[in-house]
Design an enzyme around this catalytic site. Structure first.
Site, PDB file in Angstrom:
ATOM      1  N   GLU A 104       0.818  -1.214   0.000  1.00  0.00           N
ATOM      2  CA  GLU A 104       0.000   0.000   0.000  1.00  0.00           C
ATOM      3  C   GLU A 104       0.854   1.269   0.000  1.00  0.00           C
ATOM      4  OE1 GLU A 104      -2.865  -0.099  -0.744  1.00  0.00           O
ATOM      5  OE2 GLU A 104      -4.042  -1.663   0.242  1.00  0.00           O
ATOM      6  N   TYR A 143     -20.171  13.449  18.005  1.00  0.00           N
ATOM      7  CA  TYR A 143     -19.504  14.733  17.744  1.00  0.00           C
ATOM      8  C   TYR A 143     -18.003  14.619  17.492  1.00  0.00           C
ATOM      9  CZ  TYR A 143     -18.151  14.639  22.729  1.00  0.00           C
ATOM     10  OH  TYR A 143     -17.633  14.294  23.947  1.00  0.00           O
ATOM     11  N   TYR A 239      -9.251  22.406  23.148  1.00  0.00           N
ATOM     12  CA  TYR A 239      -9.285  21.212  24.000  1.00  0.00           C
ATOM     13  C   TYR A 239      -7.882  20.789  24.423  1.00  0.00           C
ATOM     14  CZ  TYR A 239     -10.268  16.417  25.482  1.00  0.00           C
ATOM     15  OH  TYR A 239     -10.354  15.258  26.211  1.00  0.00           O
TER      16      TYR A 239
END
Length: 243
Positions: A104, A143, A239
Protein backbone atom coordinates in the site's frame (compact mmCIF):
# COMPACT_ATOMS: atom_id res chain seq x y z
CA UNK A 1 28.95 11.81 22.93
CA UNK A 2 28.72 10.35 19.46
CA UNK A 3 25.17 9.70 18.20
CA UNK A 4 24.12 6.07 18.55
CA UNK A 5 23.54 4.42 15.20
CA UNK A 6 22.46 1.15 13.65
CA UNK A 7 23.53 -0.68 10.54
CA UNK A 8 21.06 -1.77 7.91
CA UNK A 9 20.98 -2.70 4.23
CA UNK A 10 20.83 0.10 1.69
CA UNK A 11 19.17 -1.13 -1.48
CA UNK A 12 21.06 1.45 -3.54
CA UNK A 13 24.30 -0.48 -2.98
CA UNK A 14 22.99 -3.70 -4.51
CA UNK A 15 25.37 -4.83 -7.26
CA UNK A 16 28.44 -6.90 -7.98
CA UNK A 17 30.52 -5.14 -5.36
CA UNK A 18 27.83 -5.63 -2.73
CA UNK A 19 27.61 -9.35 -3.48
CA UNK A 20 31.36 -9.68 -3.16
CA UNK A 21 31.64 -7.72 0.06
CA UNK A 22 28.95 -8.16 2.74
CA UNK A 23 30.22 -5.04 4.51
CA UNK A 24 29.00 -2.90 1.61
CA UNK A 25 25.46 -4.08 2.34
CA UNK A 26 25.23 -2.03 5.50
CA UNK A 27 24.87 1.66 6.11
CA UNK A 28 24.67 3.69 9.26
CA UNK A 29 21.16 4.52 10.51
CA UNK A 30 20.89 7.76 12.53
CA UNK A 31 19.47 7.52 16.01
CA UNK A 32 16.30 9.47 15.12
CA UNK A 33 15.53 6.95 12.38
CA UNK A 34 16.15 4.05 14.77
CA UNK A 35 13.80 5.57 17.36
CA UNK A 36 11.14 6.22 14.73
CA UNK A 37 11.39 2.61 13.53
CA UNK A 38 10.95 1.30 17.07
CA UNK A 39 7.84 3.43 17.50
CA UNK A 40 6.49 2.36 14.10
CA UNK A 41 6.88 -1.32 14.98
CA UNK A 42 5.22 -0.76 18.37
CA UNK A 43 2.30 1.00 16.66
CA UNK A 44 1.92 -1.77 14.09
CA UNK A 45 1.86 -4.37 16.86
CA UNK A 46 -0.75 -2.35 18.71
CA UNK A 47 -3.08 -2.49 15.69
CA UNK A 48 -3.02 -6.28 16.02
CA UNK A 49 -3.45 -6.32 19.81
CA UNK A 50 -6.41 -3.92 19.57
CA UNK A 51 -8.07 -6.01 16.87
CA UNK A 52 -7.76 -3.42 14.11
CA UNK A 53 -5.95 -5.81 11.77
CA UNK A 54 -5.59 -9.56 11.34
CA UNK A 55 -2.26 -11.14 10.46
CA UNK A 56 -0.22 -8.88 8.20
CA UNK A 57 -3.13 -6.79 6.93
CA UNK A 58 -2.87 -3.05 7.41
CA UNK A 59 0.32 -0.99 7.44
CA UNK A 60 2.00 1.97 9.14
CA UNK A 61 4.41 4.69 8.03
CA UNK A 62 6.28 7.56 9.66
CA UNK A 63 8.30 10.30 8.01
CA UNK A 64 11.79 11.31 9.19
CA UNK A 65 13.09 14.16 7.06
CA UNK A 66 12.68 13.08 3.44
CA UNK A 67 12.62 9.38 4.31
CA UNK A 68 9.38 7.49 4.88
CA UNK A 69 9.75 4.44 7.10
CA UNK A 70 7.11 1.79 6.35
CA UNK A 71 6.12 -1.65 7.50
CA UNK A 72 7.36 -4.30 5.06
CA UNK A 73 4.93 -6.42 3.08
CA UNK A 74 3.92 -9.86 4.33
CA UNK A 75 5.98 -9.86 7.53
CA UNK A 76 4.20 -10.45 10.88
CA UNK A 77 4.83 -7.45 13.09
CA UNK A 78 6.02 -9.55 16.01
CA UNK A 79 8.93 -10.74 13.86
CA UNK A 80 10.23 -7.26 13.04
CA UNK A 81 13.47 -6.32 14.73
CA UNK A 82 15.57 -3.14 14.99
CA UNK A 83 17.64 -4.41 12.06
CA UNK A 84 14.62 -4.60 9.73
CA UNK A 85 14.38 -0.85 9.13
CA UNK A 86 12.56 -0.35 5.82
CA UNK A 87 12.42 3.09 4.19
CA UNK A 88 11.81 4.86 0.91
CA UNK A 89 12.22 8.39 -0.36
CA UNK A 90 9.22 10.49 -1.38
CA UNK A 91 9.51 9.16 -4.92
CA UNK A 92 9.09 5.62 -3.62
CA UNK A 93 12.70 4.53 -4.19
CA UNK A 94 13.88 2.19 -1.44
CA UNK A 95 16.75 3.72 0.51
CA UNK A 96 16.76 1.55 3.64
CA UNK A 97 16.46 -2.17 4.19
CA UNK A 98 16.24 -5.45 2.30
CA UNK A 99 12.56 -6.16 3.00
CA UNK A 100 10.09 -5.00 0.36
CA UNK A 101 7.87 -2.09 1.52
CA UNK A 102 4.15 -2.49 2.06
CA UNK A 103 2.05 -3.05 -1.04
CA UNK A 104 0.00 0.00 0.00
CA UNK A 105 2.99 2.30 -0.48
CA UNK A 106 1.11 4.47 -3.05
CA UNK A 107 -1.45 5.49 -0.40
CA UNK A 108 1.18 6.31 2.19
CA UNK A 109 3.30 8.34 -0.22
CA UNK A 110 0.26 10.20 -1.55
CA UNK A 111 -0.49 11.43 1.97
CA UNK A 112 3.11 12.26 2.83
CA UNK A 113 3.54 14.21 -0.43
CA UNK A 114 0.33 16.24 -0.26
CA UNK A 115 -0.28 16.88 3.44
CA UNK A 116 1.70 17.86 6.52
CA UNK A 117 1.39 14.30 7.84
CA UNK A 118 4.28 12.78 9.72
CA UNK A 119 2.56 9.44 10.33
CA UNK A 120 -0.07 7.27 8.60
CA UNK A 121 -2.01 4.24 9.90
CA UNK A 122 -4.02 1.93 7.62
CA UNK A 123 -6.16 -0.87 9.06
CA UNK A 124 -8.84 -3.40 8.17
CA UNK A 125 -10.88 -2.65 11.30
CA UNK A 126 -14.05 -4.77 11.37
CA UNK A 127 -16.76 -2.19 12.12
CA UNK A 128 -15.23 0.50 9.92
CA UNK A 129 -14.89 -1.92 7.02
CA UNK A 130 -18.52 -2.98 7.48
CA UNK A 131 -19.67 0.65 7.40
CA UNK A 132 -17.64 1.24 4.24
CA UNK A 133 -19.88 -1.26 2.44
CA UNK A 134 -23.12 0.44 3.50
CA UNK A 135 -22.80 4.20 3.06
CA UNK A 136 -20.81 6.85 1.21
CA UNK A 137 -20.23 8.83 4.38
CA UNK A 138 -20.29 7.81 8.04
CA UNK A 139 -23.52 9.27 9.47
CA UNK A 140 -23.00 11.94 12.14
CA UNK A 141 -23.55 9.58 15.04
CA UNK A 142 -21.08 11.31 17.36
CA UNK A 143 -19.50 14.73 17.74
CA UNK A 144 -15.97 13.32 17.57
CA UNK A 145 -16.37 13.39 13.80
CA UNK A 146 -15.29 17.00 14.22
CA UNK A 147 -11.90 15.84 15.53
CA UNK A 148 -11.30 14.20 12.15
CA UNK A 149 -12.14 17.36 10.22
CA UNK A 150 -15.82 16.67 9.65
CA UNK A 151 -18.06 13.91 8.30
CA UNK A 152 -15.91 10.91 7.41
CA UNK A 153 -16.17 10.06 3.71
CA UNK A 154 -15.88 6.68 2.03
CA UNK A 155 -13.36 6.47 -0.82
CA UNK A 156 -14.73 4.45 -3.78
CA UNK A 157 -13.34 0.96 -4.14
CA UNK A 158 -10.19 0.28 -6.15
CA UNK A 159 -7.74 -2.62 -6.11
CA UNK A 160 -5.31 -2.50 -3.22
CA UNK A 161 -1.85 -1.12 -3.91
CA UNK A 162 -2.92 0.86 -6.99
CA UNK A 163 -2.56 4.51 -7.86
CA UNK A 164 -6.32 4.58 -8.45
CA UNK A 165 -6.93 3.69 -4.81
CA UNK A 166 -4.47 6.37 -3.69
CA UNK A 167 -6.26 9.00 -5.78
CA UNK A 168 -9.70 7.94 -4.51
CA UNK A 169 -8.36 8.14 -0.96
CA UNK A 170 -6.92 11.64 -1.42
CA UNK A 171 -10.27 12.97 -2.64
CA UNK A 172 -12.02 11.46 0.37
CA UNK A 173 -9.39 13.00 2.66
CA UNK A 174 -9.93 16.56 1.43
CA UNK A 175 -10.01 18.70 4.62
CA UNK A 176 -10.03 15.49 6.69
CA UNK A 177 -7.49 13.43 8.62
CA UNK A 178 -9.35 10.14 8.16
CA UNK A 179 -11.49 8.31 5.66
CA UNK A 180 -12.99 4.89 5.04
CA UNK A 181 -11.92 2.78 2.06
CA UNK A 182 -14.88 1.00 0.49
CA UNK A 183 -14.86 -2.77 1.10
CA UNK A 184 -11.35 -2.37 2.49
CA UNK A 185 -10.75 -0.50 5.75
CA UNK A 186 -9.52 2.79 7.19
CA UNK A 187 -6.70 5.24 6.77
CA UNK A 188 -5.77 8.13 9.06
CA UNK A 189 -2.84 10.47 9.46
CA UNK A 190 -1.42 12.81 12.07
CA UNK A 191 1.61 14.67 13.36
CA UNK A 192 2.71 11.60 15.32
CA UNK A 193 2.14 7.87 15.23
CA UNK A 194 0.15 8.16 18.46
CA UNK A 195 -2.14 10.76 16.94
CA UNK A 196 -2.69 8.75 13.77
CA UNK A 197 -3.40 5.61 15.80
CA UNK A 198 -5.81 7.42 18.12
CA UNK A 199 -7.73 8.72 15.11
CA UNK A 200 -7.99 5.19 13.75
CA UNK A 201 -9.31 3.90 17.06
CA UNK A 202 -11.79 6.79 17.28
CA UNK A 203 -13.06 6.11 13.77
CA UNK A 204 -13.53 2.40 14.46
CA UNK A 205 -15.42 3.23 17.68
CA UNK A 206 -17.79 5.64 15.89
CA UNK A 207 -18.47 3.04 13.21
CA UNK A 208 -19.26 0.49 15.90
CA UNK A 209 -21.63 2.91 17.64
CA UNK A 210 -23.51 3.61 14.40
CA UNK A 211 -23.79 -0.07 13.50
CA UNK A 212 -24.99 -0.91 17.02
CA UNK A 213 -27.60 1.84 17.08
CA UNK A 214 -28.77 1.01 13.56
CA UNK A 215 -29.31 -2.63 14.46
CA UNK A 216 -32.15 -1.95 16.92
CA UNK A 217 -35.41 -3.02 15.21
CA UNK A 218 -37.99 -0.29 14.71
CA UNK A 219 -35.71 2.56 15.78
CA UNK A 220 -33.51 4.96 13.83
CA UNK A 221 -30.43 6.60 15.39
CA UNK A 222 -30.61 10.31 16.11
CA UNK A 223 -27.89 12.08 14.14
CA UNK A 224 -26.17 15.40 14.72
CA UNK A 225 -26.61 18.32 12.37
CA UNK A 226 -23.72 19.96 10.53
CA UNK A 227 -24.30 23.07 12.66
CA UNK A 228 -23.90 21.05 15.84
CA UNK A 229 -20.74 19.46 14.46
CA UNK A 230 -19.29 22.85 13.53
CA UNK A 231 -19.93 24.10 17.07
CA UNK A 232 -18.01 21.15 18.47
CA UNK A 233 -15.20 21.83 16.01
CA UNK A 234 -14.77 25.30 17.46
CA UNK A 235 -14.71 23.97 21.02
CA UNK A 236 -12.15 21.31 20.13
CA UNK A 237 -9.68 23.99 19.06
CA UNK A 238 -9.10 24.80 22.73
CA UNK A 239 -9.28 21.21 24.00
CA UNK A 240 -6.50 19.75 26.11
CA UNK A 241 -3.65 21.25 28.10
CA UNK A 242 -1.87 24.38 26.84
CA UNK A 243 1.56 23.74 25.35
Amino acid sequence: MAEQQRNTWDGRDAGADARESPDVRHRVVPDDVARAWDELVATARRTVVDGLVVGTSGNVSVRVGDTVLVTPTGVPYDRLSPDDVTGVDLAGRQVLGTLRPTSELPMHLAIHRTTDARAVVHTHAVHATAVSTLVRELPLIHYMSAALGGPVRVAPYATYGTQELAENMLRALTDRTACLLQNHGTITYGNTLSEAFDRTAQLEWMCRVWLTASSVPGLTPTLLTHEQLNEVGERLRGYGQPE
